[in-house]
Design a protein around this motif. Structure first.
Motif, PDB file in Angstrom:
ATOM      1  N   ALA A  39       2.539  -6.578  -0.774  1.00 22.43           N
ATOM      2  CA  ALA A  39       3.737  -6.229  -0.019  1.00 22.43           C
ATOM      3  C   ALA A  39       4.006  -4.731  -0.011  1.00 22.43           C
ATOM      4  N   TYR A  40       3.340  -4.002  -0.910  1.00 23.16           N
ATOM      5  CA  TYR A  40       3.483  -2.537  -0.927  1.00 23.16           C
ATOM      6  C   TYR A  40       2.425  -1.845  -0.077  1.00 23.16           C
ATOM      7  N   ASP A  41       1.347  -2.562   0.205  1.00 19.69           N
ATOM      8  CA  ASP A  41       0.295  -1.994   1.043  1.00 19.69           C
ATOM      9  C   ASP A  41       0.771  -2.064   2.503  1.00 19.69           C
ATOM     10  N   THR A  42       0.007  -1.455   3.408  1.00 17.76           N
ATOM     11  CA  THR A  42       0.324  -1.659   4.828  1.00 17.76           C
ATOM     12  C   THR A  42      -0.868  -2.364   5.461  1.00 17.76           C
ATOM     13  N   TRP A  43      -0.607  -3.120   6.509  1.00 17.12           N
ATOM     14  CA  TRP A  43      -1.622  -4.021   7.047  1.00 17.12           C
ATOM     15  C   TRP A  43      -1.719  -3.896   8.562  1.00 17.12           C
ATOM     16  N   THR A  44      -2.951  -4.033   9.037  1.00 14.82           N
ATOM     17  CA  THR A  44      -3.176  -3.964  10.480  1.00 14.82           C
ATOM     18  C   THR A  44      -3.879  -5.234  10.958  1.00 14.82           C
ATOM     19  N   TYR A  45      -3.257  -5.900  11.900  1.00 12.45           N
ATOM     20  CA  TYR A  45      -3.897  -7.032  12.588  1.00 12.45           C
ATOM     21  C   TYR A  45      -4.440  -6.532  13.922  1.00 12.45           C
ATOM     22  N   THR A  46      -5.714  -6.800  14.178  1.00 13.31           N
ATOM     23  CA  THR A  46      -6.332  -6.337  15.423  1.00 13.31           C
ATOM     24  C   THR A  46      -7.032  -7.503  16.109  1.00 13.31           C
ATOM     25  N   SER A  47      -6.901  -7.547  17.422  1.00 15.59           N
ATOM     26  CA  SER A  47      -7.653  -8.577  18.152  1.00 15.59           C
ATOM     27  C   SER A  47      -8.307  -7.981  19.384  1.00 15.59           C
ATOM     28  N   LYS A  48      -9.379  -8.648  19.779  1.00 16.74           N
ATOM     29  CA  LYS A  48     -10.058  -8.286  21.027  1.00 16.74           C
ATOM     30  C   LYS A  48     -10.096  -9.516  21.907  1.00 16.74           C
ATOM     31  N   PHE A  49      -9.855  -9.306  23.181  1.00 16.30           N
ATOM     32  CA  PHE A  49      -9.888 -10.441  24.116  1.00 16.30           C
ATOM     33  C   PHE A  49     -10.208  -9.912  25.504  1.00 16.30           C
ATOM     34  N   ASN A  50     -10.696 -10.789  26.361  1.00 19.12           N
ATOM     35  CA  ASN A  50     -11.064 -10.394  27.715  1.00 19.12           C
ATOM     36  C   ASN A  50     -10.020 -10.793  28.729  1.00 19.12           C
ATOM     37  N   CYS A  85      19.976  -4.636  -5.605  1.00 17.62           N
ATOM     38  CA  CYS A  85      18.811  -5.484  -5.893  1.00 17.62           C
ATOM     39  C   CYS A  85      19.259  -6.894  -6.235  1.00 17.62           C
ATOM     40  N   VAL A  86      18.302  -7.807  -6.211  1.00 18.21           N
ATOM     41  CA  VAL A  86      18.559  -9.133  -6.771  1.00 18.21           C
ATOM     42  C   VAL A  86      18.536  -8.988  -8.293  1.00 18.21           C
ATOM     43  N   PRO A  87      19.109  -9.949  -9.049  1.00 14.45           N
ATOM     44  CA  PRO A  87      19.064  -9.846 -10.517  1.00 14.45           C
ATOM     45  C   PRO A  87      17.621  -9.744 -11.023  1.00 14.45           C
ATOM     46  N   ASP A  88      17.458  -9.049 -12.157  1.00 15.31           N
ATOM     47  CA  ASP A  88      16.117  -8.813 -12.713  1.00 15.31           C
ATOM     48  C   ASP A  88      15.324 -10.102 -12.926  1.00 15.31           C
ATOM     49  N   VAL A  89      16.029 -11.181 -13.360  1.00  9.76           N
ATOM     50  CA  VAL A  89      15.296 -12.416 -13.662  1.00  9.76           C
ATOM     51  C   VAL A  89      14.617 -13.023 -12.435  1.00  9.76           C
ATOM     52  N   TYR A  90      14.977 -12.560 -11.252  1.00  8.38           N
ATOM     53  CA  TYR A  90      14.325 -13.102 -10.045  1.00  8.38           C
ATOM     54  C   TYR A  90      12.919 -12.524  -9.845  1.00  8.38           C
ATOM     55  N   ASN A  91      12.583 -11.448 -10.563  1.00  3.75           N
ATOM     56  CA  ASN A  91      11.324 -10.729 -10.302  1.00  3.75           C
ATOM     57  C   ASN A  91      11.176 -10.409  -8.815  1.00  3.75           C
ATOM     58  N   GLY A  92      12.275  -9.935  -8.242  1.00  5.57           N
ATOM     59  CA  GLY A  92      12.280  -9.745  -6.794  1.00  5.57           C
ATOM     60  C   GLY A  92      12.231  -8.294  -6.382  1.00  5.57           C
ATOM     61  N   SER A  98      12.742 -13.922   1.119  1.00  2.00           N
ATOM     62  CA  SER A  98      11.357 -13.481   0.903  1.00  2.00           C
ATOM     63  C   SER A  98      11.273 -12.358  -0.132  1.00  2.00           C
ATOM     64  N   PHE A  99      12.429 -11.777  -0.504  1.00  5.94           N
ATOM     65  CA  PHE A  99      12.442 -10.790  -1.585  1.00  5.94           C
ATOM     66  C   PHE A  99      12.854 -11.449  -2.893  1.00  5.94           C
ATOM     67  N   SER A 100      12.871 -12.770  -2.908  1.00  4.69           N
ATOM     68  CA  SER A 100      13.192 -13.629  -4.065  1.00  4.69           C
ATOM     69  C   SER A 100      14.612 -14.182  -4.016  1.00  4.69           C
ATOM     70  N   TRP A 156      16.133 -19.857  -6.515  1.00  6.76           N
ATOM     71  CA  TRP A 156      15.264 -21.040  -6.484  1.00  6.76           C
ATOM     72  C   TRP A 156      13.835 -20.722  -6.060  1.00  6.76           C
ATOM     73  N   GLY A 157      13.499 -19.434  -5.887  1.00  9.52           N
ATOM     74  CA  GLY A 157      12.167 -19.189  -5.349  1.00  9.52           C
ATOM     75  C   GLY A 157      11.632 -17.806  -5.628  1.00  9.52           C
ATOM     76  N   PRO A 158      10.317 -17.660  -5.497  1.00 13.87           N
ATOM     77  CA  PRO A 158       9.644 -16.401  -5.784  1.00 13.87           C
ATOM     78  C   PRO A 158       9.694 -15.426  -4.606  1.00 13.87           C
ATOM     79  N   ALA A 159       9.410 -14.159  -4.893  1.00 12.82           N
ATOM     80  CA  ALA A 159       9.329 -13.152  -3.837  1.00 12.82           C
ATOM     81  C   ALA A 159       7.926 -13.132  -3.249  1.00 12.82           C
ATOM     82  N   PHE A 160       7.843 -13.323  -1.964  1.00 14.06           N
ATOM     83  CA  PHE A 160       6.616 -13.051  -1.213  1.00 14.06           C
ATOM     84  C   PHE A 160       7.008 -12.312   0.057  1.00 14.06           C
ATOM     85  N   PRO A 161       7.150 -10.983  -0.063  1.00  9.75           N
ATOM     86  CA  PRO A 161       7.604 -10.217   1.103  1.00  9.75           C
ATOM     87  C   PRO A 161       6.469 -10.140   2.131  1.00  9.75           C
TER      88      PRO A 161
END
Ligand SMILES: *[C@@H]1O[C@H](CO)[C@@H](O)[C@H](O)[C@H]1NC(C)=O
Ligand SMILES: *[C@@H]1O[C@H](CO)[C@@H](O)[C@H](O)[C@H]1NC(C)=O
Ligand SMILES: *[C@@H]1O[C@H](CO)[C@@H](O)[C@H](O)[C@H]1NC(C)=O
Ligand SMILES: *[C@@H]1O[C@H](CO)[C@@H](O)[C@H](O)[C@H]1NC(C)=O
Ligand SMILES: *[C@@H]1O[C@H](CO)[C@@H](O)[C@H](O)[C@H]1NC(C)=O
Ligand SMILES: *[C@@H]1O[C@H](CO)[C@@H](O)[C@H](O)[C@H]1NC(C)=O
Ligand SMILES: *[C@@H]1O[C@H](CO)[C@@H](O)[C@H](O)[C@H]1NC(C)=O
Ligand SMILES: *[C@@H]1O[C@H](CO)[C@@H](O)[C@H](O)[C@H]1NC(C)=O
Ligand SMILES: *[C@@H]1O[C@H](CO)[C@@H](O)[C@H](O)[C@H]1NC(C)=O
Length: 895
Positions: A82-93, A173-180, A193-195, A198-203
Motif C-alpha cells: 500500500a506504500y508502493d505505487t502501481w501501474t496497470y497497463t493494457s493493450k487492445f485493438n 488515526c485509528v487506534p493503535d490496536v487496529y494496526n491500521g 480499508s485502513f482497518s 472487526w477487520g484488517p487494513a488492506f489499503p
C-alpha cells in the motif's frame, strides 16, 4: 423472465427489420482474451499479469509474490504494497469501424482510488473516488490498431496523508490496536480499508468494477429512476431516464420508449419524442409517466410478509436520422410496486402523553400501509478486497440467503464499507431484504474543501441514480455515527465544536441532502445513524443526545452488565446497532494459522487479531457470569471459543427479544444487530464467520426472529412476563401457551400449565405474568414455553433459566447417540441427511460440528429437553452417511 425473453426477441426482430445500429461496446476486462493487463510497481521489480476487474492484492497473491493475505500476520507483513505505487497497463485493438462512430467513451465503473490515466501516452483523466463512475471522451486519443491504456495509482496512504496536511479533519488515526493507517477520511475509498475494529487494513488499489469502451453516434442510457405512488386503485409510475451523449453534441432528437411487463403476460408500452438540448457535459434526461391499474401488478413485500413480485422495465432510446445512422441504446431494470415511509409522528397521539413512552416521536417503517417491525442485521463488505466483494456472487448469495432464512427483512449497508454491487441490490429485491443505505462516511469528521465537496457530490449523485430503482432500498442515511461522535467528543473535537458542526452541516445537509432529494424525492434521507431523526434536524443537526430513546434510531453496546438479562437494556424507538463479540470456530481459525502456540487467548497472534480494546476480557467476564470455565482446564481455549459463541447468542437473543417485546404500543419498531458477516478469522460481533460458517448466534436468529414467538422476560422482581409476538398480518386467536417446569436432570416436567393467548396482527402483547413456581429451588429448575395456535405451523420453544447455568443443580453428563440417514431431499449438488440424536438427559447448548465436511445444519445450539431430536444437514458435495457420521462431533455445556 418469460416475458423478458419475448420482449428481447421482439426487439432484436425490430432491429433487424429496420437495420438500426446498436451501440458498440468493447470490454477492456481480463475476460476479453484480446485484452492483456500487466501490473508493475514503482521500481519495476515486480511485473506480473494484472486482472480487471481486480486489484493489487489479488494479483500479487495470484502471482505468488505474497501469500494468503488473511493468514497469520500478513495484514501487516504485506503493508509495503500500500506504500508502493502501481501501474496497470493494457493493450487492445480498435478497428476502423469502431472509429467511424461520432463518439468514443471510456467508461470506468469503479477505480480504487487515485489514478492518473493515460491513453497512448496522453493524459486523459484522474480518478479520486472509488464510488464514482468515470466517463472519459476518448475519441481523439484512440487510433486504429493497437492502443495502450495506463492507470498510474498513487499510494492511498500517501495521498490521504498529503491531503490531511492542508485539510486535516479529526481523528488523525485509528487506534493503535487496529494496526491500521491514518487519515482515511481524506480519501473517498472504503473507510474500513485502513482497518476497523472487526477487520484488517488492506489499503487496496485497482480497477475493481467493469471497464469498457463505447462507440456510438447518438446517446447512451446511463440510469433509470422510477417512482411508484399509489392513489386509490391506480399506481402512478414515473420513469426518469438519464442519458449521455458527447460534450460536442448539443442537440439531440430521438424516440424514447418504455415497456413494462405486467401480470397476465402483457406489456404496457409508452413512448415520447425527444427533441432537446443537452447539458454542457452532454447529458440530458427524459421523464415519462405510466398509470397502472392495481390489478395489473402485485405488490412487493419484505421477507416474511408476502412475495417479492418484480416487473421488467425496458427502456429504449432511438436516435432519429437516416436509416444508416439511426441507433438504439437500451437498458433493463426490474422494479417492484410498494410504498414505504418512515413515520415520525407525535408519540403522545398513540401512546398518551402521560407515559414516558409517549414522549418524542415514533420512528417506524410503514410498508404498503402496514407498520412493520424491522428484523435484521448490519452488513459489512463480504470481503476486505473490494474486487472480491464486487464479483464473488456465490459469497453474496450465501450471506443474503442466510439473512432471508433467519427471517430478516432489513439489512443496514453500513457507512464504512462500499455502495454494494448491482447484483447485491438485485438479490435483495428478489429476497425481500430491505436496505437501510448509509452513505460511505463513518466514525470521523470529514474535510469540506471545495475539491472534496465536488468529489462527494459526484459520488452521491452517481449512487443514488444507480440504486434508486431498487424496491429494496428503504432509506438513505448520511453517515455512521458522526453526529454522536461530534456530540460525544470521541475525537477530542470539543474545542472546535462550532467549526466541526458547521462543516458537518455543510457536508450532509447543504451538499448531500439536496442531491438525494432531487433525484429521489419520496425516500427519507436521514442525516446520520444514530440520530433523533426529525428532532435532530429541528435541533440544528447535532442533537443534545443523539441516543435519545424517544426519537429516531440508536446504537447500543454494553459489555459490562449481564447481557443475558433483558432488564438491562434501555428502550429505543429503533435499534439500528447492538452486538457482542465472539470467536470464530477452530475450523475457521485454522485457515489463518496452524501454529499450536498461537491458540492461546494471550498469544501475540490472538492479541494481534483482537482490535477491540479489552475485547477478550469483556468476553471472558460475560462468560464467567453464566458459565463455568476454569483457567486450568486443559481444554480452556476450545471451551473459550464455544462459550464465547453461547454468550454472544444468548446476549443478542435477550436484547432482540427485549426490543421485540417493546413493540407493544409501537415503542420499538426495529432490531438490526451488529453484524451479519465477517472479513477475516478473528474475534468479532458477526453471526456468520469468514468463509460462511454460522456461529451459534445465526442459528439462534432463526428462533429469536421467528414471525410468531412466545417470549418470556424474567423481571427484577423474579416474575415472568410472557409476551406473544405476532409479525403476521393476521391475528392469532384462541391459542395456548404452555409453560412447563423441568428439573435439570429429567425430561418429565414437574409442572405444566396452559394459558389462553391472543394477538392482534403485527403486534407484541404481554399475555400473562407468572411467578417462579419453586422460587426456593430455582437453581434446580428451568421453564419451557411453547405455543399451539391454529394456522401457525411452527413457533420455536423458549426458555427461562432462573439462575446462571454455572449455578444450576442437577445437570448430568449425557449419553448421546448419533445416527445419520440419507434423505431424498434436494440439496444443491450435495447430499441431504437427517441426523438423529438420542440422549438420556437434558443437554444445554448441544452444538454439532461437521468439521472437515462442508455443509450446513438446519438448526444448532439446541437446548435438548426431549430424548429424540432430528436435524437436517445438507452437504456441499456428495458424500455418504458413513462419511458424515465419522465427520460429526458435538459439544455441550456441563458444569
Ligand atoms: C523495489 O520495490 C520493492 C517493493 O516495494 C522493494 O522490496 C525493493 O527493495 C525495491 N528495489 C529497489 C532496487 O529499490
Ligand atoms: C492487434 O492487432 C495486431 C495485428 O493484427 C496484432 O499483431 C496484435 O497482437 C493485436 N494486439 C492485441 C493486444 O490484441
Ligand atoms: C505528496 O506531497 C508531496 C509534496 O507536495 C509530493 O511531492 C508528492 O507527490 C505527494 N504524494 C502524493 C501521493 O500525493
Ligand atoms: C440546437 O437547437 C437550438 C434551438 O433549437 C438552435 O438554436 C441551435 O442552433 C442548435 N444547435 C446546433 C449545434 O444544432
Ligand atoms: C395518469 O393519471 C393522471 C391522473 O388521473 C392523469 O392526469 C394523467 O394524464 C394520466 N397519465 C397517463 C400517462 O395516462
Ligand atoms: C396531554 O393530552 C391531553 C389530552 O389530549 C391534553 O389535554 C394535555 O394538554 C396534554 N398535555 C401535554 C403536556 O401535552
Ligand atoms: C492448516 O491446516 C489445514 C489442514 O491441513 C489446511 O487446510 C490449512 O490450509 C492450514 N492453514 C494454514 C494457514 O496453513
Ligand atoms: C387450547 O387448549 C384448549 C383447552 O385445552 C383446547 O380445547 C384447544 O384446542 C387448544 N387450542 C389449540 C390451538 O391448540
Ligand atoms: C452445482 O454444480 C454445477 C457444476 O459444477 C455448478 O454450476 C452449480 O452452480 C452448482 N450448484 C450449486 C447449487 O452449488
Amino acid at each position: 423472465m418469460k416475458s423478458l425473453v419475448i420482449l428481447l426477441f421482439l426487439i432484436s426482430f425490430l432491429l433487424n427489420l429496420h437495420k438500426i445500429n446498436c451501440l458498440l461496446k468493447l470490454s477492456l476486462e481480463s475476460s476479453n482474451e484480446n485484452v492483456k493487463w500487466t501490473l508493475e510497481n514503482r521500481n519495476k521489480s515486480i511485473n506480473i499479469p494484472g486482472s480487471v476487474p481486480g486489484g493489487v492484492y489479488t494479483d500479487l497473491q495470484n502471482a505468488g509474490i505474497i501469500g494468503d493475505i488473511l493468514s497469520g500476520y500478513n495484514d501487516v507483513l504485506t503493508r509495503w504494497v500500500a506504500y508502493d505505487t502501481w501501474t496497470y497497463t493494457s493493450k487492445f485493438n480498435v478497428s476502423a469501424n469502431n472509429l467511424n462512430s461520432a463518439v468514443a467513451k471510456l467508461v470506468l465503473e469503479g477505480v480504487d482510488t487515485v489514478a492518473y490515466i493515460e491513453l497512448n501516452g496522453i493524459p486523459i483523466g484522474l480518478t479520486k473516488n472509488m464510488f464514482v463512475r468515470y466517463v472519459f471522451d476518448v475519441k481523439t486519443y484512440l487510433k486504429e490498431g493497437e492502443n495502450k491504456l495506463t492507470f498510474n495509482f498513487e499510494s492511498p496512504i500517501d495521498y490521504a496523508k498529503n491531503r490531511s496536511r492542508q485539510h486535516f479533519a479529526a481523528p488523525e488515526c485509528v487506534p493503535d490496536v487496529y494496526n491500521g493507517e491514518c487519515h482515511v477520511n481524506q480519501i473517498r475509498k472504503m473507510q474500513a480499508s485502513f482497518s476497523w475494529d472487526w477487520g484488517p487494513a488492506f489499503p487496496s488499489v485497482g480497477i475493481w468494477r467493469n471497464v469498457r469502451l463505447e462507440f456510438f453516434n447518438g446517446a447512451v442510457i446511463r440510469s433509470i429512476t422510477t417512482h411508484t405512488e399509489k392513489k386509490d386503485t391506480i399506481w402512478f409510475l414515473t420513469v426518469k431516464v438519464y442519458l449521455d451523449t458527447s460534450n460536442n453534441i448539443r442537440n439531440i432528437s430521438g424516440y424514447l420508449s418504455v415497456y413494462l411487463s405486467v401480470e397476465g403476460h402483457s406489456t404496457i408500452k409508452i413512448g415520447k419524442n425527444v427533441d432537446t438540448q443537452t447539458n454542457s457535459d452532454g447529458t440530458f434526461d427524459v421523464e415519462l409517466e405510466m398509470n397502472i391499474s392495481e390489478n395489473m401488478i402485485r405488490e412487493w413485500w419484505p421477507n416474511g410478509y408476502g412475495s417479492q413480485y418484480l416487473y421488467n422495465l425496458l427502456v429504449f432510446f432511438t436516435t432519429h436520422g437516416d436509416r444508416s445512422d439511426r441507433e438504439i441504446s437500451h437498458k433493463h431494470v426490474k422494479i417492484g410496486f410498494r410504498t414505504i415511509e418512515i413515520v415520525e409522528q407525535k408519540a403522545s397521539l398513540i401512546l398518551g402523553n402521560d407515559t414516558l413512552a409517549g414522549q418524542g416521536l415514533t420512528f417506524y417503517f410503514k410498508v404498503n400501509g402496514h407498520p412493520l417491525f424491522m428484523k435484521g442485521s448490519n452488513w459489512i463488505p463480504s470481503n476486505v478486497l473490494p474486487e472480491i466483494n464486487e464479483n464473488d456472487k456465490i459469497r453474496i448469495d450465501n450471506l443474503l440467503t442466510a439473512a432471508r432464512d433467519t427471517h430478516m427483512a432489513m439489512l443496514r449497508v453500513w457507512g464504512g464499507g462500499v455502495y454494494e454491487s448491482d447484483y447485491f441490490y438485485r438479490r435483495c429485491d428478489e429476497l425481500g431484504i430491505l436496505i437501510w443505505q448509509d452513505f460511505m462516511f463513518a466514525c470521523a469528521m470529514y474535510p469540506v474543501d471545495p475539491e472534496f465537496l465536488d468529489n462527494v457530490r459526484a459520488e452521491i449523485q452517481h449512487n443514488v441514480l444507480r440504486l434508486q430503482h431498487h424496491p429494496s432500498i428503504a432509506v438513505w442515511a448520511g453517515n455512521n455515527e458522526n453526529e454522536v461522535a461530534l456530540r460525544g467528543n470521541w475525537y477530542s473535537t470539543q474545542a472546535q465544536f462550532d467549526k466541526y458542526k458547521a462543516e458537518y452541516i455543510r457536508l450532509y445537509v447543504d451538499n448531500i441532502k439536496p442531491i438525494v432529494e432531487s433525484i429521489d424525492p419520496t425516500r427519507r434521507y436521514l442525516i446520520s445513524s444514530p440520530s433523533n431523526g426529525r428532532k435532530s434536524e429541528e435541533d440544528g443537526y447535532i442533537a443534545k443526545n443523539p441516543y435519545d430513546p424517544h426519537f429516531g434510531d440508536t446504537h447500543y453496546y454494553n459489555y459490562l452488565a449481564d447481557n443475558w438479562n433483558l432488564n438491562i437494556y434501555p428502550q429505543t424507538r429503533f435499534a439500528s446497532e447492538y452486538g457482542f463479540q465472539s470467536l470464530p470456530s477452530l475450523k475457521t481459525m485454522k485457515t489463518a494459522t496452524n501454529k499450536t502456540s498461537d491458540y492461546r487467548i494471550d498469544s501475540d497472534y490472538f492479541k494481534h487479531r483482537q482490535h477491540s480494546p479489552n475485547g477478550y476480557s469483556f468476553i471472558e467476564s460475560q462468560i464467567n457470569r453464566h458459565l463455568k470455565l476454569n483457567k486450568d482446564d486443559p481444554k480452556y481455549f476450545e471451551k473459550f471459543v464455544y462459550y464465547s459463541q453461547i454468550s454472544q447468542a444468548m446476549s443478542i437473543k435477550a436484547e432482540t427479544e427485549f426490543y421485540r417485546q417493546s413493540q407493544a404500543d409501537w415503542y420499538t419498531m426495529g432490531a438490526l444487530y451488529w453484524q451479519l458477516n465477517d472479513v477475516w478469522q478473528a474475534p468479532s460481533w458477526s453471526g456468520i464467520e469468514y468463509g460462511g460458517k454460522w456461529k451459534m448466534l445465526h442459528y439462534f436468529a432463526k428462533s429469536f426472529f421467528a414471525p410468531v414467538l412466545v417470549s418470556p422476560r424474567l423481571t427484577l422482581t423474579e416474575n415472568v412476563d410472557v409476551y406473544l409476538i405476532n409479525d403476521r398480518i393476521v391475528a392469532i386467536i384462541n391459542a395456548n401457551i404452555t409453560v412447563e417446569m423441568f428439573k435439570w436432570n429429567s425430561f418429565t416436567p414437574i409442572k405444566s400449565q396452559s394459558y389462553l393467548a391472543n394477538a392482534k396482527p403485527l403486534s407484541s402483547e404481554k399475555q400473562f405474568t407468572i411467578d417462579l413456581w419453586d422460587a426456593d429451588k430455582k437453581d434446580e429448575i428451568f421453564l419451557r414455553f411453547a405455543l399451539q395456535a391454529d394456522g401457525v405451523i411452527s413457533s420455536p420453544q423458549n426458555y427461562i433459566f432462573p439462575v446462571p447455568l454455572k449455578n444450576a443443580k442437577g445437570l448430568r453428563t449425557p449419553n448421546i447417540k448419533l445416527d445419520v440417514s440419507e434423505t431424498t431431499a434436494v440439496c444443491g449438488n450435495g447430499t441431504s441427511f437427517t441426523v438423529n440424536l438420542n440422549v438420556d438427559t437434558i443437554v444445554p447448548f448441544l452444538w454439532l460440528e461437521a468439521n472437515s465436511i462442508d455443509g450446513h445444519f438446519h438448526d444448532n445450539g439446541f437446548i435438548i429437553t426431549e430424548p429424540k431430536t432430528k436435524v437436517h444437514f445438507c452437504t456441499k458435495e456428495k458424500i455418504n452417511a458413513q462419511q458424515l457420521k465419522r465427520g460429526i462431533t458435538y459439544k455441550y455445556y456441563e458444569n
